[in-house]
Design a protein around this motif. Structure first.
Motif, PDB file in Angstrom:
ATOM      1  N   VAL A  26       1.030 -36.661 -20.097  1.00 12.09           N
ATOM      2  CA  VAL A  26      -0.336 -36.397 -19.646  1.00 12.09           C
ATOM      3  C   VAL A  26      -1.117 -35.877 -20.833  1.00 12.09           C
ATOM      4  O   VAL A  26      -0.772 -34.851 -21.411  1.00 12.09           O
ATOM      5  N   ARG A  27      -2.146 -36.630 -21.214  1.00 15.72           N
ATOM      6  CA  ARG A  27      -3.027 -36.246 -22.311  1.00 15.72           C
ATOM      7  C   ARG A  27      -4.451 -36.356 -21.820  1.00 15.72           C
ATOM      8  O   ARG A  27      -4.818 -37.332 -21.194  1.00 15.72           O
ATOM      9  N   PRO A  31      -2.719 -39.461 -17.125  1.00  7.86           N
ATOM     10  CA  PRO A  31      -1.414 -40.003 -17.488  1.00  7.86           C
ATOM     11  C   PRO A  31      -1.569 -41.118 -18.508  1.00  7.86           C
ATOM     12  O   PRO A  31      -2.444 -41.970 -18.371  1.00  7.86           O
ATOM     13  N   GLN A  32      -0.742 -41.071 -19.539  1.00  4.00           N
ATOM     14  CA  GLN A  32      -0.809 -42.093 -20.578  1.00  4.00           C
ATOM     15  C   GLN A  32       0.590 -42.576 -20.913  1.00  4.00           C
ATOM     16  O   GLN A  32       1.561 -41.836 -20.791  1.00  4.00           O
ATOM     17  N   VAL A  33       0.657 -43.822 -21.333  1.00  3.14           N
ATOM     18  CA  VAL A  33       1.943 -44.394 -21.720  1.00  3.14           C
ATOM     19  C   VAL A  33       1.897 -44.820 -23.175  1.00  3.14           C
ATOM     20  O   VAL A  33       0.845 -45.160 -23.706  1.00  3.14           O
ATOM     21  N   LEU A  34       3.062 -44.800 -23.782  1.00  2.01           N
ATOM     22  CA  LEU A  34       3.182 -45.200 -25.174  1.00  2.01           C
ATOM     23  C   LEU A  34       3.344 -46.717 -25.257  1.00  2.01           C
ATOM     24  O   LEU A  34       4.189 -47.302 -24.580  1.00  2.01           O
ATOM     25  N   THR A  35       2.501 -47.324 -26.095  1.00  2.60           N
ATOM     26  CA  THR A  35       2.660 -48.764 -26.333  1.00  2.60           C
ATOM     27  C   THR A  35       2.977 -48.975 -27.800  1.00  2.60           C
ATOM     28  O   THR A  35       2.592 -48.182 -28.658  1.00  2.60           O
ATOM     29  N   VAL A  36       3.666 -50.049 -28.066  1.00  5.58           N
ATOM     30  CA  VAL A  36       3.912 -50.426 -29.455  1.00  5.58           C
ATOM     31  C   VAL A  36       3.259 -51.788 -29.673  1.00  5.58           C
ATOM     32  O   VAL A  36       2.727 -52.385 -28.736  1.00  5.58           O
ATOM     33  N   GLY A  37       3.321 -52.274 -30.873  1.00  6.59           N
ATOM     34  CA  GLY A  37       2.590 -53.480 -31.279  1.00  6.59           C
ATOM     35  C   GLY A  37       2.253 -54.453 -30.159  1.00  6.59           C
ATOM     36  O   GLY A  37       3.129 -54.929 -29.452  1.00  6.59           O
ATOM     37  N   GLY A 112      -4.089 -45.391 -21.414  1.00 10.87           N
ATOM     38  CA  GLY A 112      -4.107 -45.003 -20.005  1.00 10.87           C
ATOM     39  C   GLY A 112      -3.232 -45.928 -19.183  1.00 10.87           C
ATOM     40  O   GLY A 112      -2.970 -47.063 -19.573  1.00 10.87           O
ATOM     41  N   VAL A 113      -2.805 -45.433 -18.033  1.00  7.33           N
ATOM     42  CA  VAL A 113      -1.851 -46.214 -17.240  1.00  7.33           C
ATOM     43  C   VAL A 113      -2.500 -47.420 -16.573  1.00  7.33           C
ATOM     44  O   VAL A 113      -1.808 -48.248 -15.985  1.00  7.33           O
TER      45      VAL A 113
END
Lengths: 219, 219
Positions: A26-27, A31-37, A112-113
């Motif tokens: 949570v930022r 709620p937030q998720v980590l994404t990569v390339g 964001g989710v």
DNA sequence: GAAATAGTGTCTGTGAGACAATATTAC
DNA sequence: GTAATATTGTCTCACAGACACTATTTC
């Protein structure tokens, strides 16, 4: 050309088994998720002789450096055509990490989710958020996001972001304390203006079920 | 000799992908699961281009003739060594069927959920029972076991067997009706002695979440 | 009539939502 | 002092558990 595989009996087999991890925190009150390339979830292939749970832990550590996070299996996504590489089922996992978690990967980003993601990853994220929401008041899942000492106002922010609801501060504090999941550290911390808040911590870092509150979450 | 597989990129791949189905009902006041030859769960291999959910539906239909059951994905079991045939992850599913469900398979048998089973199938069953127990008062899962019209006493038997708790008949009836999940059919049925009971049915056969009761279940 | 099962009504305790009132800090 | 945040206290409503009581059937 898509990958294919066959087994020693001559039958077609999955081309690989994947693990994708919904790294959730949570930022900024959300709620937030980590994404990569390329707006994809971090993940990788399960090695031969590897437990998918270990693959998930390995990927989480590689991407975030986080070693002891709340981690659980979410669901398996194996709909035909979901992965352009071929028949590649993925065992999605859910990890909760503190908001200050960072990564070396320059292509990584917190989103964001509700952000649109590659493949069926948005569906995976939606499943993850539902899962956390459902367990919020029935377990100590939030310990993944709040691993150390925190004021109850921080906890409230986390709970509110996940439950998509605002709680009365007084009632929230009463009810979270009543779950027995958190214990006061005895210390206080001042965050700028206002009376300094007492600090609490989750009593257990290991998964605990059965807080047993019927508090509302958005449905 | 264990099965092996390699993909077109030259890497080892799972030898196959399985689906195992926990076919659950309540018989003789106890939750029971369907086993086939050698105390194993019914299941089969996911075909190339097949969705595991379809495999589960197919297997359920083959074994029980049941076409429209409550069916959901449970979890994936992929621990190395869990299947002696080699690297064969299984996507376990949960199906709820009526107590009178029968099967052609002469090796099939209904067994209690605490019976010891082949492979890691006991663990899968335990996961299934926990899942149903957790959803009991929050969804219409029980519609799988009680698809038609039933007296509330039958529903109580089902709920009690799964929750591992006895409910007061009057309170149970009040609370199940209050969930809004069931509706009276207007008919009555006499079961031997005693006043005939009014019949009810679940309002929806499709999965519905959010009954929203806080009734106790055993923990 | 007795026995058995179904169903209604009522009392009570607990917990969640709302919110007023007080406490402690920065300014 | 005011503003801001933390914390305590209180009122109320909903609901679960328990159980007494009534209703309707078979025997």
């Amino acid at each position: 050309m898509a990958w294919t595989a066959a087994n020693s009996e001559g039958y077609p087999a999955p081309a690989a088994l994947r693990v994708d991890v919904v790294v959730l925190t949570v930022r900024e009150q959300a709620p937030q998720v980590l994404t990569v390339g390329g707006r994809a979830l971090p993940g990788g292939f399960v090695g031969a002789g590897e437990d998918p749970a270990d693959t998930a832990r390995r990927k989480l550590r590689e991407k975030t450096g986080v070693d002891r996070a709340y981690l659980e299996q979410l669901a398996t996504f194996a709909r035909p055509g979901r992965d352009p590489r071929g028949w590649v089922p993925t065992v999605a996992h859910l990890a909760l990490v503190p908001p200050d978690t960072e990564t070396d990967d320059p292509a990584a980003a917190w989103v964001g989710v509700d952000a649109s993601l590659a493949y069926d990853h948005h569906e995976i994220v939606a499943t993850a958020v539902e899962r956390v929401r459902g367990k919020l008041w029935w377990s100590n899942v939030a310990v993944g996001i709040l691993p150390g000492a925190f004021p109850l106002s921080d906890a409230r922010t986390v709970y509110e972001a996940i439950a998509r609801i605002t709680y009365d501060p007084a009632t929230f504090a009463r009810d979270l304390k009543a779950t027995g999941l958190v214990a006061p550290t005895g210390e206080r911390r001042s965050e700028g203006r206002g009376r300094p808040a007492a600090l609490y911590r989750f009593a257990s870092e290991r998964p605990v079920w059965g807080a047993g509150r019927r508090k509302r979450v958005a449905t």
